[in-house]
Design a protein around this motif. Structure first.
Motif, short mmCIF file in Angstrom:
data_model
loop_
_atom_site.label_atom_id
_atom_site.label_comp_id
_atom_site.label_asym_id
_atom_site.label_seq_id
_atom_site.Cartn_x
_atom_site.Cartn_y
_atom_site.Cartn_z
N ILE A 188 1.23 -1.40 0.00
CA ILE A 188 0.00 -0.15 -0.07
C ILE A 188 1.09 1.27 0.11
CG2 ILE A 188 -1.57 1.08 1.00
CD1 ILE A 188 -2.88 -1.35 2.47
N THR A 189 2.10 1.08 0.68
CA THR A 189 2.86 2.34 0.63
C THR A 189 3.74 2.65 -0.07
OG1 THR A 189 4.58 0.82 2.00
CG2 THR A 189 2.14 2.76 3.14
N ILE A 225 5.76 -2.31 -4.58
CA ILE A 225 4.44 -3.26 -4.93
C ILE A 225 4.59 -4.72 -4.30
CG2 ILE A 225 2.01 -3.92 -5.69
CD1 ILE A 225 2.34 0.17 -6.05
#
Length: 103
Positions: free
Chosen positions: A25-26, A33
């Motif tokens: 997510i970050t 990812i």
């Protein structure tokens, strides 16, 4: 033989899955990812093998784990191919910079 309780495996699997989800997510790059997704798949593998050890008569957890590893290898191959094509066209691996699909 000293058996490790199944709760320890599940705790490690949950921690790995949470870390992988946070990374997916970050991160701001496709490679980051992809690494987060791989961590999540490895957490699933730990859980599958742990449940398979809980019932040694059935090897279904280990077989599912083997299928997850094969699917993860195929997913990495396809994802890296896509990332290389995106980098070749847009000269970036930042998902926010890639705003159009057709040029």
């Amino acid at each position: 033989m000293n058996m490790i309780p199944i709760q320890h495996y599940l705790l490690v699997g949950a921690a790995l899955f949470s870390i992988g989800l946070a990374i997916a997510i970050t991160k701001r790059h496709f490679i980051g990812i992809l690494l987060g997704i791989e961590l999540m798949l490895n957490a699933v593998n730990i859980n599958l093998v742990a449940f398979s050890r809980h019932d040694p008569e059935k090897l279904s957890g280990q077989l599912f784990s083997l299928f997850v590893i094969v699917v993860a290898a195929a997913e990495v191959t396809v994802a890296l191919g896509i990332i290389l094509r995106v980098y070749g066209r847009f000269r970036t691996v930042d998902p926010d910079e890639v705003s159009e699909l057709k040029k």
